[in-house]
Scaffold this active site. Structure first.
Site: not given
Ligand code: NAD
Length: 357
Positions: A90, A188, A190, A192
């Site tokens: 990362k 949620g 959004g 996805v």
């Protein structure tokens, strides 16, 4: 000179609680472009370390290091469990994505990725756009998710994997993949969550939806004949399945006793606030789909995407998330441990097998 040297001294780095078994941690600076970044390569046993680049206004370098170490380790587990021949890494860039990010800064980051000779492959994460990845790609080939390569937005693949994961969870608890007539609370709506809701609706589920963004809720009511609730109520409603697709840490000591559903299976990252919350779900007889197992469709699409629009391999690997979860649940029952512990163990076992050969 810079804050890195003042607040992260030698022992603070090597004794860092998240240090674990990281192979390589690179601190990057470029005074000309203002780049301050940390690239953490956790494990390359399975292949080059793939993990996104996050641009975030960290309060100090110590916070950035903690994030880089934690997220890179998470990518090792996620890539391993998803069956990808990739390790975990990362990158974090310490900058405000709206005010301090520039094309020059991203190009400079690309030059530093190139110096790692392919041991780290970067991609988009929070605060980064395909445009930024195009700037990175001018200086290194070790980048995914540019506008010239790949399948674009990973969210539809994440949603596909979540849908498969919900079906596998239903099979384990209710004895059938069939979602027709099941009541499902999606928190949620959004990128996805909305896509998951559509697939659930198409499969015959009755939807209860919630989001702090009213237009998404209205659209779900109209398109899916969904019932809307306040986001704070999403986990409390009478439903068969709870699907968290908003933010993390939603499963905690306060919310878990209020959950009515038999299954929690959604896309949100880091759903369990603490490991004890996983044990609390198990104790209540609620099946929990480990977040990094069920939401791996996005990383699969980033990892395997090639130029062009042939996504058959990506879809196949993403659909296999359902099989992976079925195996996790069976083993969790057999060994009487939590599904997330099994997921970690399966990821570690694949790494151990690979180290032996
Ligand atoms: P998004 O930002 O598109 O959607 C998040 C939605 O949640 C937004 O509509 C937002 O209004 C809503 N929201 C925020 N706070 C809320 C609250 N308190 N209650 C109800 N709704 C709230 O993000 P996304 O890409 O859809 O990702 C959703 C989750 O899945 C995140 O946790 C993300 O880390 C995780 N995830 C996403 C992907 C991907 O491919 N996009 C991959 C893996 C994991």
């Amino acid at each position: 000179m810079n804050a890195l040297h003042t607040s992260v001294h030698h022992s603070a780095v090597f004794d860092h609680p998240e240090m674990g078994e990281h192979e390589n941690i690179v601190f990057v600076q470029d005074k000309d472009t203002g780049l301050s970044a940390i690239i953490a390569v956790h494990d390359t046993t399975l292949g080059p370390a793939l993990g996104g680049c996050r641009v975030w206004p960290y309060k100090n370098p110590a916070d950035a290091l903690t994030d880089a170490l934690r997220l890179s380790r998470g990518m090792t587990y996620k890539n391993s469990l998803a069956g990808l021949d990739l390790g975990g890494g990362k990158a974090v860039i310490m900058a405000d994505p709206r005010k301090e990010k520039s094309i020059e800064l991203m190009e400079s980051f690309g030059r530093h990725v190139e110096r790692l000779s392919g041991t780290y492959i970067t991609a988009e994460d929070v605060g980064v756009s395909p445009n930024d990845m195009d700037a990175v790609a001018r200086h290194t080939d070790h980048v995914r998710g540019t506008s010239a390569t790949g399948l674009g937005d990973p969210s539809p693949y994440t949603a596909l994997g979540v849908f498969e994961g919900i079906k596998a969870s239903a099979k384990h608890v209710f004895g059938s993949h069939d979602l027709d007539g099941k009541t499902i609370s999606v928190q949620g709506l959004g990128h996805v969550g909305f896509d998951v809701a559509r697939q659930l609706h198409d499969a015959g589920a009755n939807l209860i939806v919630s989001d702090i963004h009213a237009p998404a809720v209205l659209q779900a009511i109209e398109e899916f004949r969904a019932i809307a609730v306040d986001p704070a109520e999403a986990h409390k409603v009478v439903a068969d399945i709870f699907v968290p697709c908003a933010l993390g840490a939603g499963l905690n000591a306060r919310t878990i006793p209020q959950i009515q559903a038999r299954i929690v299976a959604g896309a949100a990252n880091n759903q369990l606030q603490t490991p004890a919350d996983g044990a609390a779900l198990k104790k209540r007889g609620i099946l929990y789909a480990p977040d990094y197992a069920i939401n791996a469709g996005g990383v699969i699409s980033i990892a395997l995407a090639t130029p062009g629009d042939n996504d058959a391999l990506v879809r196949e690997k993403t659909q296999a998330i359902g099989d992976t979860l079925a195996a996790i649940y069976q083993r969790a029952d057999r060994e009487e441990i939590t599904p997330e512990r099994v997921a970690d163990t399966m990821a570690e076992e694949r790494l151990a097998r690979s180290r032996r050969v």
